[in-house]
Design a protein around this motif. Structure first.
Motif, PDB file in Angstrom:
ATOM      1  N   THR A 211      15.889  34.467 -77.026  1.00 36.50           N
ATOM      2  CA  THR A 211      16.948  33.915 -77.869  1.00 36.50           C
ATOM      3  C   THR A 211      16.756  34.407 -79.295  1.00 36.50           C
ATOM      4  O   THR A 211      15.774  35.112 -79.578  1.00 36.50           O
ATOM      5  N   LYS A 215      22.815  33.068 -85.104  1.00 32.68           N
ATOM      6  CA  LYS A 215      23.888  32.898 -84.120  1.00 32.68           C
ATOM      7  C   LYS A 215      24.505  34.221 -83.668  1.00 32.68           C
ATOM      8  O   LYS A 215      24.881  35.040 -84.486  1.00 32.68           O
ATOM      9  N   GLU A 247      31.962  26.439 -72.759  1.00 28.91           N
ATOM     10  CA  GLU A 247      31.506  25.365 -73.649  1.00 28.91           C
ATOM     11  C   GLU A 247      31.933  23.957 -73.206  1.00 28.91           C
ATOM     12  O   GLU A 247      31.187  23.001 -73.316  1.00 28.91           O
ATOM     13  N   TYR A 303      20.855  30.096 -79.177  1.00 28.64           N
ATOM     14  CA  TYR A 303      19.737  29.335 -79.738  1.00 28.64           C
ATOM     15  C   TYR A 303      19.821  27.840 -79.452  1.00 28.64           C
ATOM     16  O   TYR A 303      18.823  27.198 -79.132  1.00 28.64           O
ATOM     17  N   GLU A 304      21.036  27.269 -79.525  1.00 28.21           N
ATOM     18  CA  GLU A 304      21.155  25.808 -79.359  1.00 28.21           C
ATOM     19  C   GLU A 304      20.937  25.365 -77.909  1.00 28.21           C
ATOM     20  O   GLU A 304      20.752  24.177 -77.649  1.00 28.21           O
ATOM     21  N   GLN A 305      20.936  26.312 -76.964  1.00 31.09           N
ATOM     22  CA  GLN A 305      20.679  25.941 -75.572  1.00 31.09           C
ATOM     23  C   GLN A 305      19.257  26.302 -75.131  1.00 31.09           C
ATOM     24  O   GLN A 305      18.863  26.029 -73.993  1.00 31.09           O
ATOM     25  N   TYR A 306      18.519  26.921 -76.035  1.00 38.48           N
ATOM     26  CA  TYR A 306      17.213  27.497 -75.675  1.00 38.48           C
ATOM     27  C   TYR A 306      16.249  26.485 -75.049  1.00 38.48           C
ATOM     28  O   TYR A 306      15.618  26.769 -74.022  1.00 38.48           O
ATOM     29  N   GLY A 339      22.374  22.147 -71.117  1.00 38.14           N
ATOM     30  CA  GLY A 339      22.390  20.959 -71.955  1.00 38.14           C
ATOM     31  C   GLY A 339      22.293  19.664 -71.185  1.00 38.14           C
ATOM     32  O   GLY A 339      22.120  19.643 -69.959  1.00 38.14           O
ATOM     33  N   LYS A 350      21.755  17.072 -78.417  1.00 42.90           N
ATOM     34  CA  LYS A 350      21.062  18.275 -78.919  1.00 42.90           C
ATOM     35  C   LYS A 350      19.552  18.113 -78.767  1.00 42.90           C
ATOM     36  O   LYS A 350      19.024  17.004 -78.852  1.00 42.90           O
ATOM     37  N   SER A 352      15.905  20.409 -80.029  1.00 48.12           N
ATOM     38  CA  SER A 352      15.355  21.647 -80.585  1.00 48.12           C
ATOM     39  C   SER A 352      14.018  22.008 -79.950  1.00 48.12           C
ATOM     40  O   SER A 352      13.429  23.034 -80.289  1.00 48.12           O
TER      41      SER A 352
END
Ligand code: ATP
Ligand code: MN
Ligand code: MN
Length: 373
Positions: A211, A215, A247, A303-306, A339, A350, A352
């Protein structure tokens, strides 16, 4: 007086995500038998019994004591009468004649051989079996038989691919991919995942997830990396799957659903360690050859799904199944590799890092090496 730990004093959860399962399986004689039975039922397309044996095997893998008497397994979840009978047989005889009998069945033996070829799954095995083929020799001798490009490579590199990947080979692969990716995207995050992240010393492949915090910068990594591998003469096979992520879609309900990330299933021509002069032992057993064919899975994630992707690709498969089952039945949420969706609040949560996902789920954190369910 220190009584041995046994099921009478240990509460064992029905979910692998509430058990710590390391690689120290003190009951391998039982779990090997159950894993073979799970495979036997997979080959006979009996999904229910396959799942039942996988759950039972996984549960036993988490026990901190070796099973020595039937009373120790009396109260454990997932162990039905049939399973207890097998445990009893192994306790008494040192092996299970029932398991040996099923293993010697023709369909099991043929499927075992067929599915050992990269690119051959249950569907192809079933087709070949119906056509009357029984061994890999039968398949190789049938020149008219149509094989996919993947299957042709599976036969071509059969010896290498079926000999397991060592930790050293996984490290070499990881370093190679990092050096290539970082030339294009210096801040890319490249992580060795799958069984090796769980501490396994051997694997059937290498799994790497990639990743980038900036973005969209992850988008060209896969194609660029594969081009470099090709130009360096290190690529023997590639099957590239483009992203199909949407999404607005809720996480899949199926515990075995595949994810929608851009990914590639590769076979690398991995250079083997230079042997010192006078060295007679070839570490990979490739006798003078300077390379070994190694299976590599590359997965690219936004990145936000990593964190979700990392949790999903670290496995084990049974751990993932139970994590999803737990999420659905105990938390009224939905989890997949992209997610976590809270159905009552109607929001995606979310995360991290992996710890935050466990927190969302109200679970104690399990380290990767405790997920060998
Ligand atoms: P091995 O040593 O046999 O490779 P492993 O645990 O690394 O063991 P893999 O088959 O490489 O097994 O899979 C690693 C994890 O990645 C699994 O837990 C699985 O959940 C996930 N996974 C594998 N293939 C896919 C796929 N096509 N889509 C989504 N997830 C996958
Ligand atoms: Mn793997
Ligand atoms: Mn894999």
């Amino acid at each position: 007086f220190n009584p041995p730990l046994s099921s009478s004093c240990v509460q064992v959860s029905q979910y692998a995500c509430q058990r710590r399962t390391t690689l120290q399986d003190t009951n391998r004689i039982f779990t090997d038998a159950f894993d073979i039975l799970a495979e036997y039922f997979e080959f006979s397309e009996n999904k229910g019994r396959k799942v039942a044996f996988l759950r039972a095997s996984s549960l036993i893998k988490s026990l901190p004591f070796p099973i020595t008497a039937m009373k120790e397994v009396e109260r454990l979840p997932w162990l039905g009468d049939q399973m207890k009978a097998i445990i009893e047989e192994i306790l008494e005889e040192g092996k299970s004649y029932k398991v040996l009998e099923l293993m010697s069945e023709e369909r099991y033996k043929s499927f075992k051989q067929f599915t050992s070829v990269f690119g051959v799954g249950l569907k192809t095995s079933d087709k070949w079996y119906r056509m009357g083929f029984r061994t890999l020799e039968d398949i190789k001798n049938e020149k008219e038989l149509k094989l996919t490009k993947m299957q042709k490579c599976g036969f071509l590199y059969y010896e290498d691919i079926t000999s397991s990947v060592s930790w050293a080979e996984a490290e070499t692969t990881d370093q190679l991919i990092k050096s290539i990716v970082w030339k294009f995207v210096p801040d890319a995050v490249v992580t060795l995942t799958g069984g090796f992240r769980r501490g396994k010393k051997n694997g059937h492949d290498v799994d790497i997830i990639i990743t980038c915090p900036r973005k969209g910068k992850e988008k060209n990594i896969l194609h660029n990396t594969i081009s470099v591998l090709k130009n360096q003469g290190l690529l023997l096979f590639s099957d590239i799957i483009e992203s199909t992520f949407v999404e607005t879609k809720l996480p899949s309900k199926h515990v075995d659903a595949l994810d929608h990330f851009q990914k590639a299933f590769l076979i690398l021509k991995l250079p083997t360690q230079q042997t010192a002069i006078g060295d007679i032992i070839d570490p990979c057993g490739c006798e003078g050859r300077k390379w070994k064919a190694v299976r590599l899975d590359l997965v690219i994630t936004p990145y936000e799904q990593y964190s979700y992707a990392l949790l999903g690709w670290t496995g084990s498969r049974q751990f993932e199944r139970d994590l999803r089952r737990y999420t659905t039945h105990e938390r009224k949420m939905m989890l997949d590799n992209h997610g976590l969706y809270d159905k009552s609040k109607k929001v995606f949560l979310k995360a991290s890092n992996e710890e935050e996902i466990f927190e969302h789920l109200g679970l104690d954190y399990l380290e990767p090496w405790e997920r060998n369910a």
